[in-house]
Design a protein around this motif. Sequence first.
Motif, PDB file in Angstrom:
ATOM      1  N   PHE A   1       0.920  -1.217  -0.065  1.00  0.00           N
ATOM      2  CA  PHE A   1       0.128   0.086   0.110  1.00  0.00           C
ATOM      3  C   PHE A   1       0.751   1.227   0.045  1.00  0.00           C
ATOM      4  O   PHE A   1       0.605   2.270   0.603  1.00  0.00           O
ATOM      5  CB  PHE A   1      -0.932   0.022   1.306  1.00  0.00           C
ATOM      6  N   ARG A   2       1.961   1.068  -0.819  1.00  0.00           N
ATOM      7  CA  ARG A   2       3.084   2.185  -0.908  1.00  0.00           C
ATOM      8  C   ARG A   2       2.131   3.457  -1.482  1.00  0.00           C
ATOM      9  O   ARG A   2       1.357   3.052  -2.327  1.00  0.00           O
ATOM     10  CB  ARG A   2       4.192   1.787  -1.430  1.00  0.00           C
ATOM     11  N   PRO A   3       2.808   4.563  -1.267  1.00  0.00           N
ATOM     12  CA  PRO A   3       2.381   5.973  -1.925  1.00  0.00           C
ATOM     13  C   PRO A   3       1.976   5.821  -3.447  1.00  0.00           C
ATOM     14  O   PRO A   3       3.252   4.998  -4.198  1.00  0.00           O
ATOM     15  CB  PRO A   3       3.255   6.859  -1.442  1.00  0.00           C
ATOM     16  N   GLY A   4       1.529   6.618  -4.148  1.00  0.00           N
ATOM     17  CA  GLY A   4       1.406   6.373  -5.530  1.00  0.00           C
ATOM     18  C   GLY A   4       2.662   7.017  -6.179  1.00  0.00           C
ATOM     19  O   GLY A   4       3.168   6.429  -7.547  1.00  0.00           O
ATOM     20  N   ILE A   5       3.527   7.910  -5.841  1.00  0.00           N
ATOM     21  CA  ILE A   5       4.732   8.175  -6.564  1.00  0.00           C
ATOM     22  C   ILE A   5       5.625   7.105  -6.371  1.00  0.00           C
ATOM     23  O   ILE A   5       6.420   6.850  -7.322  1.00  0.00           O
ATOM     24  CB  ILE A   5       5.447   9.412  -5.875  1.00  0.00           C
ATOM     25  N   CYS A   6       5.826   6.351  -5.339  1.00  0.00           N
ATOM     26  CA  CYS A   6       6.459   4.967  -5.058  1.00  0.00           C
ATOM     27  C   CYS A   6       6.193   4.052  -6.220  1.00  0.00           C
ATOM     28  O   CYS A   6       7.113   3.476  -6.754  1.00  0.00           O
ATOM     29  CB  CYS A   6       6.350   4.565  -3.747  1.00  0.00           C
ATOM     30  N   ARG A   7       4.770   3.841  -6.313  1.00  0.00           N
ATOM     31  CA  ARG A   7       4.577   2.926  -7.258  1.00  0.00           C
ATOM     32  C   ARG A   7       4.829   3.305  -8.869  1.00  0.00           C
ATOM     33  O   ARG A   7       5.068   2.672  -9.618  1.00  0.00           O
ATOM     34  CB  ARG A   7       2.881   2.580  -7.455  1.00  0.00           C
ATOM     35  N   LEU A   8       4.802   4.647  -9.043  1.00  0.00           N
ATOM     36  CA  LEU A   8       5.151   5.054 -10.332  1.00  0.00           C
ATOM     37  C   LEU A   8       6.743   4.993 -10.786  1.00  0.00           C
ATOM     38  O   LEU A   8       6.971   4.427 -11.792  1.00  0.00           O
ATOM     39  CB  LEU A   8       4.795   6.411 -10.511  1.00  0.00           C
ATOM     40  N   PHE A   9       7.536   5.284  -9.812  1.00  0.00           N
ATOM     41  CA  PHE A   9       9.144   5.197 -10.126  1.00  0.00           C
ATOM     42  C   PHE A   9       9.520   3.901 -10.634  1.00  0.00           C
ATOM     43  O   PHE A   9       9.430   2.923 -10.123  1.00  0.00           O
ATOM     44  CB  PHE A   9       9.724   5.682  -8.784  1.00  0.00           C
ATOM     45  N   PRO A  10      10.268   3.981 -11.682  1.00  0.00           N
ATOM     46  CA  PRO A  10      10.575   5.225 -12.411  1.00  0.00           C
ATOM     47  C   PRO A  10       9.917   5.723 -13.516  1.00  0.00           C
ATOM     48  O   PRO A  10      10.230   6.544 -14.240  1.00  0.00           O
ATOM     49  CB  PRO A  10      11.944   4.617 -13.248  1.00  0.00           C
ATOM     50  N   LEU A  11       8.733   5.440 -13.646  1.00  0.00           N
ATOM     51  CA  LEU A  11       7.593   6.214 -14.181  1.00  0.00           C
ATOM     52  C   LEU A  11       7.194   7.651 -13.696  1.00  0.00           C
ATOM     53  O   LEU A  11       7.414   7.619 -12.565  1.00  0.00           O
ATOM     54  CB  LEU A  11       6.381   5.310 -14.588  1.00  0.00           C
ATOM     55  N   GLY A  12       6.751   8.407 -14.443  1.00  0.00           N
ATOM     56  CA  GLY A  12       6.239   9.644 -14.021  1.00  0.00           C
ATOM     57  C   GLY A  12       4.712   9.921 -14.642  1.00  0.00           C
ATOM     58  O   GLY A  12       4.478   9.273 -15.619  1.00  0.00           O
TER      59      GLY A  12
END
Length: 226
Positions: free
Chosen positions: A111-122
């Motif tokens: 349940f990590r934050p969205g930015i963490c899920r994205l990286f290395p995507l943006g």
Amino acid sequence: MDANNSTSQHYKIMEEISDGQLYCAEDVVKAGTGGCRDCSWCCEDMCDTIFLDPYDIYALQRGVGKEYKELIEENFIEVGLHNFVSMPHIMDRGNGCGFLTDNKRCSVHSFRPGICRLFPLGRYYHDDTFSYIMQTRGCRAQEHEAVKVRDWLGIEDLEKYEEYVLRWHRVIRKIADFMTKPAEPGVKPKIHELFLKSFYEAPYDPAKEFYSQIYERIDEWNNNEV
């Protein structure tokens, strides 16, 4: 700056930080990090860039059983400025994110934050929508594996989530625009305070669906013309 010059500048910036391509959820991109292979660099050195939206707070509340106020008090998160808007971000405890375990693994990975899920995507916002981009800076992985964007994000009901991301971005953009303009003394600090109270400090009900709760708050915020 006219529209053509603005668009050209945006694409130039995008090409500087990414592979220059725009992706959707069904596209395959080389973003996979192979479980990060014992690397936790981004979790240790990028805390002040991992800003949290209300969905992140809701997910953390459900996952670790701590409301926003507790996350602040226990030094997991702190408030900073993101695009002129006061928002919480992961707090650097001196050795990185407080959710890292002793062996440098993420204790909130599911349940990590969205930015963490994205990286290395943006995300690249354009024409009142957004696309995914593959960032070429930051990630220390030697090689990236091909993976579908949807699978990399691993978010249930991704279409609902993407619609929420857009609606939330509109809220942030509107506030940011206001913050860049002259205002009466005391108005801007009050906006920051009301924003945090409206979207973060007031607890979400973990037993209820998130989207109905956030949209009620967004509607109320927009109706008040803050």
